[in-house]
Design a protein around this motif. Structure first.
Motif, mmCIF file in Angstrom:
data_model
loop_
_atom_site.group_PDB
_atom_site.id
_atom_site.type_symbol
_atom_site.label_atom_id
_atom_site.label_comp_id
_atom_site.label_asym_id
_atom_site.label_seq_id
_atom_site.Cartn_x
_atom_site.Cartn_y
_atom_site.Cartn_z
ATOM 1 N N THR A 15 101.159 -4.524 44.720
ATOM 2 C CA THR A 15 101.293 -5.366 43.526
ATOM 3 C C THR A 15 102.314 -6.476 43.761
ATOM 4 O O THR A 15 102.087 -7.636 43.393
ATOM 5 N N PHE A 16 103.439 -6.115 44.402
ATOM 6 C CA PHE A 16 104.479 -7.104 44.717
ATOM 7 C C PHE A 16 103.931 -8.186 45.644
ATOM 8 O O PHE A 16 104.168 -9.381 45.429
ATOM 9 N N ALA A 17 103.185 -7.768 46.673
ATOM 10 C CA ALA A 17 102.603 -8.721 47.624
ATOM 11 C C ALA A 17 101.604 -9.644 46.924
ATOM 12 O O ALA A 17 101.543 -10.849 47.217
ATOM 13 N N ASP A 18 100.832 -9.093 45.992
ATOM 14 C CA ASP A 18 99.869 -9.902 45.232
ATOM 15 C C ASP A 18 100.578 -10.994 44.440
ATOM 16 O O ASP A 18 100.130 -12.149 44.408
ATOM 17 N N TRP A 19 101.704 -10.635 43.812
ATOM 18 C CA TRP A 19 102.433 -11.617 43.002
ATOM 19 C C TRP A 19 103.119 -12.668 43.854
ATOM 20 O O TRP A 19 103.189 -13.841 43.464
ATOM 21 N N VAL A 20 103.604 -12.266 45.028
ATOM 22 C CA VAL A 20 104.194 -13.249 45.946
ATOM 23 C C VAL A 20 103.129 -14.256 46.375
ATOM 24 O O VAL A 20 103.371 -15.472 46.413
ATOM 25 N N LEU A 21 101.940 -13.757 46.687
ATOM 26 C CA LEU A 21 100.836 -14.629 47.082
ATOM 27 C C LEU A 21 100.446 -15.555 45.935
ATOM 28 O O LEU A 21 100.230 -16.753 46.148
ATOM 29 N N ARG A 22 100.361 -15.005 44.717
ATOM 30 C CA ARG A 22 99.995 -15.816 43.561
ATOM 31 C C ARG A 22 101.014 -16.938 43.333
ATOM 32 O O ARG A 22 100.629 -18.100 43.127
ATOM 33 N N ILE A 23 102.277 -16.578 43.348
ATOM 34 C CA ILE A 23 103.330 -17.576 43.112
ATOM 35 C C ILE A 23 103.282 -18.684 44.150
ATOM 36 O O ILE A 23 103.404 -19.871 43.830
ATOM 37 N N THR A 24 103.065 -18.302 45.407
ATOM 38 C CA THR A 24 103.031 -19.296 46.486
ATOM 39 C C THR A 24 101.823 -20.211 46.377
ATOM 40 O O THR A 24 101.953 -21.454 46.413
ATOM 41 N N VAL A 25 100.634 -19.630 46.231
ATOM 42 C CA VAL A 25 99.400 -20.430 46.177
ATOM 43 C C VAL A 25 99.376 -21.303 44.925
ATOM 44 O O VAL A 25 99.030 -22.497 44.990
ATOM 45 N N ILE A 26 99.744 -20.750 43.788
ATOM 46 C CA ILE A 26 99.744 -21.521 42.548
ATOM 47 C C ILE A 26 100.767 -22.648 42.626
ATOM 48 O O ILE A 26 100.525 -23.760 42.147
ATOM 49 N N ASN A 27 101.909 -22.391 43.255
ATOM 50 C CA ASN A 27 102.921 -23.436 43.413
ATOM 51 C C ASN A 27 102.377 -24.610 44.225
ATOM 52 O O ASN A 27 102.561 -25.780 43.863
ATOM 53 N N ILE A 28 101.696 -24.294 45.317
ATOM 54 C CA ILE A 28 101.118 -25.348 46.165
ATOM 55 C C ILE A 28 100.067 -26.136 45.389
ATOM 56 O O ILE A 28 100.015 -27.381 45.461
ATOM 57 N N MET A 29 99.240 -25.441 44.603
ATOM 58 C CA MET A 29 98.207 -26.128 43.818
ATOM 59 C C MET A 29 98.819 -27.009 42.736
ATOM 60 O O MET A 29 98.338 -28.124 42.484
ATOM 61 N N ILE A 30 99.887 -26.525 42.110
ATOM 62 C CA ILE A 30 100.556 -27.339 41.085
ATOM 63 C C ILE A 30 101.133 -28.604 41.707
ATOM 64 O O ILE A 30 100.996 -29.701 41.160
ATOM 65 N N ILE A 31 101.775 -28.459 42.860
ATOM 66 C CA ILE A 31 102.356 -29.624 43.542
ATOM 67 C C ILE A 31 101.269 -30.625 43.916
ATOM 68 O O ILE A 31 101.400 -31.832 43.668
ATOM 69 N N LEU A 32 100.177 -30.130 44.503
ATOM 70 C CA LEU A 32 99.094 -31.024 44.943
ATOM 71 C C LEU A 32 98.452 -31.771 43.765
ATOM 72 O O LEU A 32 98.192 -32.967 43.852
ATOM 73 N N THR A 33 98.200 -31.058 42.676
ATOM 74 C CA THR A 33 97.546 -31.697 41.527
ATOM 75 C C THR A 33 98.531 -32.523 40.688
ATOM 76 O O THR A 33 98.110 -33.260 39.797
ATOM 77 N N SER A 34 99.828 -32.403 41.000
ATOM 78 C CA SER A 34 100.831 -33.207 40.296
ATOM 79 C C SER A 34 101.187 -34.492 41.039
ATOM 80 O O SER A 34 101.955 -35.309 40.518
ATOM 81 N N LEU A 35 100.646 -34.652 42.236
ATOM 82 C CA LEU A 35 101.005 -35.815 43.058
ATOM 83 C C LEU A 35 100.756 -37.164 42.366
ATOM 84 O O LEU A 35 101.544 -38.091 42.556
#
Length: 215
Positions: A15-35
């Protein structure tokens, strides 16, 4: 007993690994779509809605769902984002102007004007945060009505408002040191958004309950 412990441990680790992955991937997507800069609000809202789903045990596909949430009601999100951005910029500009006035002419009217502008900036910040739970529940609400309701919620949930402001400082604090700047790339935006989704769970429940009362 040992097998149960190991099973529980690995489940929590997974569960911890899933949330780390979610936070990382979602962060990258937010940055990319915020450019493009003007799309910051739709990007943050998409991440917020995705986290809201996960916190409510709704296992939706991450990348596909993010872009679906990003594009749905895109025009409305852009409208709200631009209105809030304009109000925030206007408030900051006026605060700066009154500061210049106070240096040359420190009269009571300029002091009052500066405080009024500071209150305006804070109000816009409060409203911005509470539009997130409103936009995932009633995205088609009239913009002005939604903003007024967000302001009402910021007063109703004062403690949550204070905590939300503190959470908002996280990305800015991360940019103050080279090490935390690196962390920012992987969690700087998605972490506050995730905390907002957790903080505003009861707000969403309250807003949804209002509709049930009117049925």
């Amino acid at each position: 007993m040992k097998k149960q412990f190991e099973s529980g441990f690995y489940q929590k680790l997974n569960t911890f690994a899933d949330w780390v992955l979610r936070i990382t991937v979602i962060n990258i997507m937010i940055i990319l779509t915020s450019l493009p800069v003007v799309t910051i609000y739709p990007a943050l809202l998409a991440g917020y809605k995705l986290y809201h789903k996960y916190l409510n045990k709704e296992e939706v596909p991450m990348i596909k769902s993010y872009f679906k949430f990003f594009t749905e009601n895109f025009g409305k999100k852009m409208q709200i984002g631009l209105v809030l951005a304009f109000a925030l910029i206007l408030g900051f500009v006026n605060v700066t102007i009154y500061q210049d006035f106070l240096q040359t002419n420190p009269n009571p009217f300029n002091v009052i004007g500066q405080y009024v502008m500071i209150i305006m900036v804070l109000s816009v910040v409060f409203v911005s945060m509470f539009t997130l739970p409103l936009m995932i529940t009633y995205p088609n609400t009239d913009t002005w009505l939604l903003i007024k309701f967000a302001f009402f919620l910021s007063g109703k949930y004062v403690i949550k408002t204070v905590l939300a402001v503190l959470i908002m400082l996280i990305p800015f604090l991360m940019l103050l040191h080279p090490i935390t700047i690196f962390i920012f790339l992987f969690a700087g935006l998605s972490t506050p958004v995730c905390l907002y989704a957790l903080l505003f769970k009861k707000v969403v429940t309250f807003v949804e309950g209002l509709d049930k009362e009117n049925v």
